[in-house]
Write an enzyme that holds these catalytic residues in place. Structure first.
Site, PDB file in Angstrom:
ATOM      1  N   THR A 968     -34.225  44.017 -28.738  1.00  0.00           N
ATOM      2  CA  THR A 968     -34.863  42.982 -27.935  1.00  0.00           C
ATOM      3  C   THR A 968     -36.319  42.773 -28.309  1.00  0.00           C
ATOM      4  O   THR A 968     -36.824  41.664 -28.262  1.00  0.00           O
ATOM      5  CB  THR A 968     -34.755  43.336 -26.435  1.00  0.00           C
ATOM      6  OG1 THR A 968     -33.379  43.590 -26.149  1.00  0.00           O
ATOM      7  CG2 THR A 968     -35.260  42.225 -25.571  1.00  0.00           C
ATOM      8  N   CYS A 969     -36.984  43.839 -28.698  1.00  0.00           N
ATOM      9  CA  CYS A 969     -38.407  43.726 -29.005  1.00  0.00           C
ATOM     10  C   CYS A 969     -38.652  42.766 -30.164  1.00  0.00           C
ATOM     11  O   CYS A 969     -39.710  42.139 -30.251  1.00  0.00           O
ATOM     12  CB  CYS A 969     -38.992  45.089 -29.325  1.00  0.00           C
ATOM     13  SG  CYS A 969     -38.138  45.915 -30.673  1.00  0.00           S
ATOM     14  N   THR A 970     -37.671  42.654 -31.093  1.00  0.00           N
ATOM     15  CA  THR A 970     -37.839  41.762 -32.246  1.00  0.00           C
ATOM     16  C   THR A 970     -36.838  40.624 -32.241  1.00  0.00           C
ATOM     17  O   THR A 970     -36.763  39.860 -33.190  1.00  0.00           O
ATOM     18  CB  THR A 970     -37.675  42.557 -33.560  1.00  0.00           C
ATOM     19  OG1 THR A 970     -36.385  43.183 -33.561  1.00  0.00           O
ATOM     20  CG2 THR A 970     -38.754  43.596 -33.704  1.00  0.00           C
TER      21      THR A 970
END
Length: 1003
Positions: A968-970
């Site tokens: 999710t972070c990227t």
């Protein structure tokens, strides 16, 4: 000429039509009268004076050399004579000296008033001991006694021997001046009335008895279409174009016509003339005459002791009654063959005398009205000049006209249906098509255009005041851009635009708001022309600034300020996207600011410095950015902040705290409270207790969960069950700082690029951007309540009070749960909602619900929001809501178009299988996949095109046993190379459903 009143030394004698044989057959241009003498001005320019003595001689008054006199007016101590060429002569009136045919006083030889010799005077007026003069370019000059401020010079000087310009009326297109005993009036072309001087009986119509030493706008006569004013000794009469008569001031003799001897301090309609369209009015010292052409009758009222009312009696008269013209003219005897009344052409009054100019052959219905009397010469106008053939005289007049703001403000008026008489703070009264055609014609003569431009640049613009005399004087600001539009020489165009910009921006705030309002009501075509003009000029100045050719940025900022004001005035009504205002060069400017020249921490410093520079220079002018550019500016900042949040050591300040998924609301408020002093431009990150995962996706998930909890919780915001939107409670919350803390969180979400659907109505974002909410906003928040108010607003019958039985009150719930009535206005519980005040009620209701009742709570929230969201003013209210809430306009095909690949190609079988599965998912499942991938099922402002994903080839040796994982972070999807499309679908749905278990977020 019929005359009646005190015309001889024997009180009450009525000599009727005796005007002297010397005037027999002569046409009278004008006359004025005082107790003791009457001055006759003939059409041939000769002057005669009749002394009110026993002999009543009328003799010619010489001494004017070759000058032909056009007009005269008299006071107690002076007579003014106006020649046809604009020269003014004055004769002093003295008592008990060798006479000029007078008994007990003498009229001195007239002297040329040299100080007004080059002013081209078109009107003069006399009070008892003061005088006024009006020039053809609209300037007023005053001199004489000033004991009560009757000169209008804003001083208390005892007198002024020489004519002084009444500076406070500069710019107003004055069409008439008049004077009473010790008070004065000026009337504009569009009916604006200004009064000054003595006001002891309310003769200025200002609702009080306080003297005024400078002209004051008579607000109560606004939009009454006033066309003429006549003054008595201590009273005033006003005539409108619709034939109505208003009177005010001293009423001791009944001279106001209201069946009373009381004074009136504000304009009062003479109701006894109802149904009669009056065309002329005239005031003597203490009596009033009006003429009704449809009946051919003269009505009189007021003092009658000298027979001045023409009714054969010497009593005072409190209401208008017809004068007996038959008796006055001597045509009532049996020996006279003519039995019809003589046709009245004009009426005059002065002192205790009355006059009527009559013509037996004249059609009663064709009698001239007061607005077209030739004695009242009008100021020149540009449109009239441009209709004439260009000769030497006309050219000189045009140059003079473009040097005078009075003349320009009185030109190009909307005369259709008397449109210019409606001029006020919302309506300019201009015919913009006439302006356009006038300047197009002028542009065909380059030499004349150049001279007119020079007049504007050198004389007109430098004379424009910060506080115009009246709204009519503001018209120049709409007219001059049309002149600029026909100019071709770049240097001249730039110089004139810059001068106009400075004049506009120097206006006092209240007048600038009037100009903004006029812009918003301009025809669409002319508004677009205006926008394009300022867009082009701003573009040019921006290029010069970027190229360091111009180091003075003041011109650029002036142009952008006006472009911004235009944007503010009209964007909501006609141009929601406002493409006309956007300056393409801004994109080039941003590229120049934000192209990195090296790597590492230095780049961040450069980026951040550039961002601040852009903010300081251009962000205040959000009109020049389209939504894409606004988002680019905001996203750049959020990317920098998020980079800092997950970098060690940090260069910029980071706000970090831990929360539990179970107590996310309490933990968040606690974390905000402990970090409330964090500096602006703060990076933000959140850790969930007991979880190792960090990154943008984790923080985004936090905002998603927090907004859901806030929406469920009922102890902070009130939730409208009907709309599901949140709003402030009208009572104090349990925690004093809760709204300030939530404002901080909202600002952090926006500045760091997170989507957080707080479920706020548009009214919240309007208020944050200082835009007043309306009834439509209340309809969004509380539909039923809003519709009920709309019904009240739409109800047009007179029984609204009986139908709704509503007072100016609203039910308010107190902190302890009780319900009480809250007054919306003073004495609201005693003020019923009626037809005339229903809009006031609706406006007050909306203001209370969305502003007054939640003022402190909102202010706390707004203060916290602004700490970290410095760029909020870059957006419109609906844009700012989209930035914070995200949106649900899903264009799923763009998700595939913007995707990138790592370890796969776009045509790889696994990739094609994935997109086929995704395309066949139900809409709700697609949203869940979006939440699985990014932390929120809502998409960023600007659309799904701004949401890019990367599909990564997994390193698993057994792809069929693996599940897709979302980093999710990227926004990266780790996709195994499945052997069948059925397995892919099964695994993807399982991953979405149990997203927490399989969401391998990177540390």
């Amino acid at each position: 000429m019929l005359c009646w009143g005190q015309l001889s030394s024997e009180p009450g004698q009525n000599p009727g039509s005796q005007s002297g044989e010397v005037l027999k057959g002569e046409k009278i241009q004008h006359l004025c009268s005082r107790d003791g003498f009457t001055v006759f001005v003939l059409e041939n320019g000769k002057v005669y004076i009749r002394v009110h003595g026993r002999k009543q001689k009328i003799r010619q008054f010489f001494h004017f050399k070759q000058q032909k006199i056009h007009f005269a007016d008299s006071g107690i101590s002076q007579i003014l004579f106006l020649s046809k060429t604009g020269s003014v002569f004055h004769s002093k009136v003295k008592s008990k000296e060798p006479a000029a045919e007078a008994e007990g006083f003498s009229i001195m030889i007239p002297q040329l008033l040299r100080s007004l010799n080059d002013k081209n005077i078109i009107q003069v007026a006399c009070g008892n001991n003061h005088s006024l003069a009006l020039s053809k370019d609209g300037q007023i000059f005053a001199w004489g006694q000033n004991t009560n401020g009757q000169l209008g010079l804003d001083s208390k000087d005892a007198s002024q021997c020489n004519p002084q310009c009444v500076m406070s009326l500069i710019g107003m297109p004055v069409v008439q001046i008049t004077a009473g005993g010790e008070h004065s009036f000026a009337l504009s072309l569009s009916g604006a009335v200004f009064g000054w001087g003595r006001n002891n009986h309310g003769q200025l119509g200002l609702k009080d008895t306080e003297d005024r030493h400078k002209p004051i706008y008579v607000k109560l006569l606004e939009c009454k279409k006033t066309i003429h004013i006549s003054c008595g000794e201590e009273h005033t009469a006003v005539l409108t174009k619709d034939g109505l008569v208003f009177t005010f001031g001293a009423g001791s003799y009944g001279q106001l016509g209201h069946n009373s001897t009381k004074d009136e301090m504000k304009p009062h309609l003479v109701g006894y003339l109802f149904g009669s369209k009056v065309s002329q009015i005239a005031c003597g010292s203490y009596h009033t005459l009006v003429f009704v052409p449809s009946s051919g009758k003269i009505y009189s009222f007021g003092r009658g002791d000298k027979g001045q009312l023409g009714n054969g009696e010497t009593n005072n008269q409190l209401v208008p009654l017809p004068a007996n013209i038959m008796d006055i003219s001597g045509n009532n005897g049996p020996e006279n063959a003519r039995t019809t009344e003589p046709a009245v052409r004009r009426i005059f009054a002065g002192g205790n005398q009355s006059f009527a100019e009559c013509h037996a052959e004249m059609d009663l219905m064709s009698s001239i009205d007061q607005s077209s009397l030739i004695t009242l010469k009008r100021i020149m106008t540009v449109d009239n000049l441009l209709e004439q053939e260009l000769c030497k005289k006309t050219r000189k007049a045009i140059v003079r006209a473009f040097s005078s703001s009075q003349i320009l403000s009185g030109s190009f008026l909307d005369v259709s249906k008397d449109g210019h008489f409606k001029t006020n703070g919302q309506v300019s009264g201009l015919d913009m098509s006439a302006v356009y055609l006038g300047f197009e014609k002028l542009a065909k003569n380059p030499s004349m255009l150049q001279q007119a431009t020079n007049g504007v640049q050198n004389n007109l613009i430098p004379s424009l005041p910060r506080t115009p005399a009246c709204v009519e004087a503001m018209r120049v600001y709409l007219i001059l851009p049309e002149l600029i539009a026909v100019l071709e020489e770049p240097k001249v165009l730039a110089m004139l635009t810059n001068s106009l910009n400075r004049a506009i921006l120097s206006l006092e705030e209240s007048y600038f708001k009037i100009l903004e309002c006029w812009w918003s009501t301009m025809p669409k075509y002319f508004f677009k022309r205006l926008v394009r003009m300022y867009r082009k000029e701003s573009h040019r100045l921006l290029e010069l600034t970027m190229a360091n050719i111009s180091k003075d940025k003041s011109r650029l900022h002036d142009s952008l300020k006006i472009l911004q004001a235009l944007y503010k005035a009209y964007v909501a009504k006609i141009f929601p996207t406002y493409p006309e205002a956007v300056i393409e060069i801004v994109f080039e400017l941003m590229d120049g600011y934000f192209t990195p020249v090296n790597q590492g921490d230095v780049v961040i410093h450069q980026y951040f410095a550039a961002l601040c520079m852009l903010q300081d220079e251009l962000i205040p002018y959000n009109c020049i950015f389209d939504m894409e550019t606004k988002l680019e500016v905001l996203n750049l900042k959020s990317k920098l902040l998020q980079r800092e949040a997950f970098q060690f050591p940090p260069i910029l300040p980071v706000m970090e705290f831990q929360v539990s998924r179970r107590t996310i609301l309490q933990d968040t408020l606690g974390g905000l409270r402990s970090n409330r002093l964090a500096p602006p431009f703060t990076a933000f990150k959140v850790n969930f207790q007991g979880e190792r995962c960090v990154g943008h996706g984790v923080s985004q998930e936090f905002f998603t969960l927090f907004s859901q909890e806030l929406h469920r919780n009922g102890r902070i915001f009130q939730r409208c069950e009907e709309s599901e939107l949140l709003w402030f409670p009208n009572c104090e919350p349990e925690m004093d700082d809760v709204f300030h803390l939530l404002g901080i969180l909202c600002g952090l979400a926006a500045s760091n690029g997170f989507i957080c659907n707080f479920h706020f109505p548009l009214a919240m974002y309007k208020k944050l951007l200082h835009v007043q909410p309306t009834l439509e906003d209340l309809k969004e928040l509380s539909p039923t309540e809003g519709k009920s108010l709309q019904a009240v607003l739409d109800y047009e019958y007179d029984d609204i009070e009986d139908v709704y039985y509503q007072y100016f009150t609203i039910v308010k719930e107190t902190a302890d749960g009780n319900r009480v009535l809250q007054e919306l206005i003073p004495d609201g519980d005693k003020t019923p909602v009626q037809k005339h005040n229903r809009k006031q009620f609706v406006d007050a209701y909306v203001d209370y619900k969305l502003n007054t009742s939640v003022e402190q709570q909102f202010n706390d929230f707004a203060q916290g929001f602004r700490i970290h969201m410095k760029n909020a003013d870059l957006f419109l209210p609906d844009e700012l809501r989209a930035v914070i809430h995200g949106n649900t306009k899903y264009e799923w095909e763009l998700l595939e178009q913007n995707a990138t690949y790592n370890g796969y190609t776009e045509t790889a079988r696994a990739v094609r299988n994935f997109w086929q599965v995704f395309e066949n998912l139900e809409e709700e499942m697609k949203k869940q996949f979006l939440a699985f991938l990014s932390g929120s099922e809502r998409i960023p402002a600007g659309g799904i095109r701004n949401l890019s994903i990367t599909i990564l080839n997994t390193s698993s040796n057994e792809p069929d046993s693996s599940y897709p994982r979302a980093y999710t972070c990227t926004r990266t999807l780790d996709l195994p190379n499945y052997s069948s499309i059925e397995i892919l679908r099964e695994k993807l749905l399982h991953a979405i459903e149990f997203g927490e278990e399989f969401n391998a977020q990177l540390p």
